[in-house]
Design a protein around this motif. Structure first.
Motif, PDB file in Angstrom:
ATOM      1  N   GLU A 111       0.819  -1.215   0.000  1.00  0.00           N
ATOM      2  CA  GLU A 111       0.000   0.000   0.000  1.00  0.00           C
ATOM      3  C   GLU A 111       0.851   1.263   0.000  1.00  0.00           C
ATOM      4  O   GLU A 111       0.349   2.349  -0.307  1.00  0.00           O
ATOM      5  CB  GLU A 111      -0.970  -0.015   1.177  1.00  0.00           C
ATOM      6  N   ASP A 137       3.696   3.363  -5.175  1.00  0.00           N
ATOM      7  CA  ASP A 137       3.004   4.259  -6.093  1.00  0.00           C
ATOM      8  C   ASP A 137       2.084   3.388  -6.950  1.00  0.00           C
ATOM      9  O   ASP A 137       2.497   2.327  -7.431  1.00  0.00           O
ATOM     10  CB  ASP A 137       4.026   4.988  -6.968  1.00  0.00           C
ATOM     11  N   ALA A 138       0.855   3.812  -7.157  1.00  0.00           N
ATOM     12  CA  ALA A 138      -0.103   3.030  -7.946  1.00  0.00           C
ATOM     13  C   ALA A 138       0.417   2.734  -9.349  1.00  0.00           C
ATOM     14  O   ALA A 138       0.056   1.717  -9.944  1.00  0.00           O
ATOM     15  CB  ALA A 138      -1.435   3.766  -8.021  1.00  0.00           C
ATOM     16  N   LEU A 174      -2.817  -1.422 -12.294  1.00  0.00           N
ATOM     17  CA  LEU A 174      -4.185  -1.066 -11.922  1.00  0.00           C
ATOM     18  C   LEU A 174      -4.975  -0.522 -13.106  1.00  0.00           C
ATOM     19  O   LEU A 174      -6.171  -0.792 -13.236  1.00  0.00           O
ATOM     20  CB  LEU A 174      -4.178  -0.054 -10.772  1.00  0.00           C
ATOM     21  N   VAL A 217      -7.319   5.456 -13.364  1.00  0.00           N
ATOM     22  CA  VAL A 217      -7.109   5.209 -11.936  1.00  0.00           C
ATOM     23  C   VAL A 217      -7.158   6.547 -11.211  1.00  0.00           C
ATOM     24  O   VAL A 217      -6.511   7.513 -11.613  1.00  0.00           O
ATOM     25  CB  VAL A 217      -5.749   4.506 -11.688  1.00  0.00           C
ATOM     26  N   PHE A 226      -4.895   3.128  -2.374  1.00  0.00           N
ATOM     27  CA  PHE A 226      -5.537   1.846  -2.652  1.00  0.00           C
ATOM     28  C   PHE A 226      -5.300   0.931  -1.455  1.00  0.00           C
ATOM     29  O   PHE A 226      -4.451   1.203  -0.613  1.00  0.00           O
ATOM     30  CB  PHE A 226      -5.014   1.218  -3.949  1.00  0.00           C
ATOM     31  N   ILE A 285      -6.820  -6.038  -4.839  1.00  0.00           N
ATOM     32  CA  ILE A 285      -6.548  -4.608  -4.681  1.00  0.00           C
ATOM     33  C   ILE A 285      -7.850  -3.838  -4.891  1.00  0.00           C
ATOM     34  O   ILE A 285      -8.508  -3.984  -5.927  1.00  0.00           O
ATOM     35  CB  ILE A 285      -5.484  -4.114  -5.689  1.00  0.00           C
ATOM     36  N   TYR A 321      -9.367  -0.120  -5.296  1.00  0.00           N
ATOM     37  CA  TYR A 321      -8.892   1.211  -5.650  1.00  0.00           C
ATOM     38  C   TYR A 321      -9.991   1.982  -6.360  1.00  0.00           C
ATOM     39  O   TYR A 321     -11.054   1.434  -6.649  1.00  0.00           O
ATOM     40  CB  TYR A 321      -7.624   1.135  -6.502  1.00  0.00           C
TER      41      TYR A 321
END
Length: 114
Positions: free
Chosen positions: A25, A28-29, A34, A44, A49, A69, A71
Protein backbone atom coordinates in the motif's frame (compact mmCIF):
# COMPACT_ATOMS: atom_id res chain seq x y z
CA UNK A 1 11.14 -2.98 -10.75
CA UNK A 2 8.98 -3.28 -7.65
CA UNK A 3 10.80 -4.23 -4.44
CA UNK A 4 9.12 -5.77 -1.37
CA UNK A 5 12.00 -6.59 1.01
CA UNK A 6 9.96 -6.26 4.23
CA UNK A 7 7.48 -8.82 2.92
CA UNK A 8 10.32 -11.28 2.32
CA UNK A 9 11.84 -10.61 5.76
CA UNK A 10 8.51 -11.19 7.53
CA UNK A 11 7.68 -14.46 5.70
CA UNK A 12 6.76 -17.20 8.19
CA UNK A 13 6.58 -14.80 11.11
CA UNK A 14 3.64 -13.31 12.98
CA UNK A 15 2.63 -10.09 11.28
CA UNK A 16 3.43 -11.26 7.74
CA UNK A 17 0.06 -10.18 6.35
CA UNK A 18 0.30 -6.74 7.97
CA UNK A 19 3.87 -6.26 6.67
CA UNK A 20 2.78 -7.20 3.15
CA UNK A 21 -0.23 -4.88 3.22
CA UNK A 22 1.78 -1.99 4.63
CA UNK A 23 4.54 -2.41 2.05
CA UNK A 24 2.33 -2.83 -1.03
CA UNK A 25 0.00 0.00 0.00
CA UNK A 26 3.04 2.30 0.25
CA UNK A 27 3.85 1.73 -3.43
CA UNK A 28 3.00 4.26 -6.09
CA UNK A 29 -0.10 3.03 -7.95
CA UNK A 30 1.84 3.37 -11.21
CA UNK A 31 4.04 0.42 -10.12
CA UNK A 32 1.03 -1.90 -10.30
CA UNK A 33 -1.12 -2.81 -13.34
CA UNK A 34 -4.19 -1.07 -11.92
CA UNK A 35 -5.01 0.80 -15.14
CA UNK A 36 -5.29 -2.52 -16.98
CA UNK A 37 -7.59 -3.85 -14.26
CA UNK A 38 -10.24 -1.16 -14.60
CA UNK A 39 -13.73 -2.53 -15.26
CA UNK A 40 -16.09 0.39 -14.51
CA UNK A 41 -14.05 3.50 -15.25
CA UNK A 42 -11.34 4.81 -17.56
CA UNK A 43 -8.57 6.17 -15.31
CA UNK A 44 -7.11 5.21 -11.94
CA UNK A 45 -8.08 7.83 -9.36
CA UNK A 46 -5.39 9.70 -7.47
CA UNK A 47 -6.21 8.23 -4.07
CA UNK A 48 -4.82 5.47 -1.83
CA UNK A 49 -5.54 1.85 -2.65
CA UNK A 50 -5.98 -1.07 -0.26
CA UNK A 51 -4.70 -4.63 -0.48
CA UNK A 52 -6.19 -7.89 0.74
CA UNK A 53 -4.02 -10.99 0.98
CA UNK A 54 -5.78 -13.89 -0.74
CA UNK A 55 -3.03 -16.52 -0.77
CA UNK A 56 0.68 -16.78 0.01
CA UNK A 57 2.96 -19.74 -0.57
CA UNK A 58 6.62 -20.47 -1.01
CA UNK A 59 8.07 -21.87 -4.24
CA UNK A 60 11.76 -22.48 -5.00
CA UNK A 61 13.44 -19.09 -4.58
CA UNK A 62 10.25 -17.02 -4.58
CA UNK A 63 7.21 -16.08 -2.54
CA UNK A 64 4.02 -16.36 -4.56
CA UNK A 65 1.36 -13.98 -3.34
CA UNK A 66 -2.14 -13.50 -4.68
CA UNK A 67 -3.70 -10.22 -3.57
CA UNK A 68 -6.91 -8.34 -4.15
CA UNK A 69 -6.55 -4.61 -4.68
CA UNK A 70 -9.38 -2.16 -3.99
CA UNK A 71 -8.89 1.21 -5.65
CA UNK A 72 -10.75 4.08 -7.25
CA UNK A 73 -11.29 4.88 -10.88
CA UNK A 74 -12.83 7.85 -12.64
CA UNK A 75 -14.62 8.29 -15.94
CA UNK A 76 -12.90 11.11 -17.77
CA UNK A 77 -15.07 13.80 -19.33
CA UNK A 78 -13.96 16.22 -22.01
CA UNK A 79 -12.59 18.70 -19.42
CA UNK A 80 -14.52 21.51 -21.06
CA UNK A 81 -15.72 24.37 -18.89
CA UNK A 82 -19.34 23.45 -19.55
CA UNK A 83 -18.86 19.66 -19.26
CA UNK A 84 -21.77 18.39 -17.12
CA UNK A 85 -19.98 15.11 -16.35
CA UNK A 86 -19.25 15.04 -12.61
CA UNK A 87 -15.91 13.67 -11.50
CA UNK A 88 -17.12 10.67 -9.56
CA UNK A 89 -14.88 7.96 -8.17
CA UNK A 90 -15.98 4.37 -8.82
CA UNK A 91 -14.73 1.51 -6.66
CA UNK A 92 -12.55 -0.87 -8.69
CA UNK A 93 -11.13 -4.27 -7.76
CA UNK A 94 -8.52 -6.46 -9.37
CA UNK A 95 -6.46 -9.49 -8.42
CA UNK A 96 -2.67 -9.45 -8.73
CA UNK A 97 -0.09 -12.23 -8.68
CA UNK A 98 3.20 -11.16 -7.11
CA UNK A 99 6.23 -13.41 -7.41
CA UNK A 100 8.86 -12.02 -5.04
CA UNK A 101 12.49 -13.12 -5.25
CA UNK A 102 13.53 -14.39 -1.79
CA UNK A 103 17.06 -12.96 -2.13
CA UNK A 104 16.60 -9.54 -3.73
CA UNK A 105 13.00 -8.73 -2.83
CA UNK A 106 12.29 -7.88 -6.47
CA UNK A 107 8.70 -8.59 -7.42
CA UNK A 108 7.15 -9.48 -10.76
CA UNK A 109 3.56 -8.33 -10.76
CA UNK A 110 0.85 -9.66 -13.07
CA UNK A 111 -2.85 -8.91 -13.38
CA UNK A 112 -5.01 -12.05 -13.01
CA UNK A 113 -8.41 -12.61 -14.62
CA UNK A 114 -10.03 -13.61 -11.31
Amino acid sequence: MTHLPQTVQSWGKPGFEQAFKREIEALDAAELPLQQGLARSSHVADQPFHAMLIDAREAPGVLCIKAGIFYGGTIAGCSCADDPTPIDVQTEYCVLQLDIDRTSGEARVALLDD
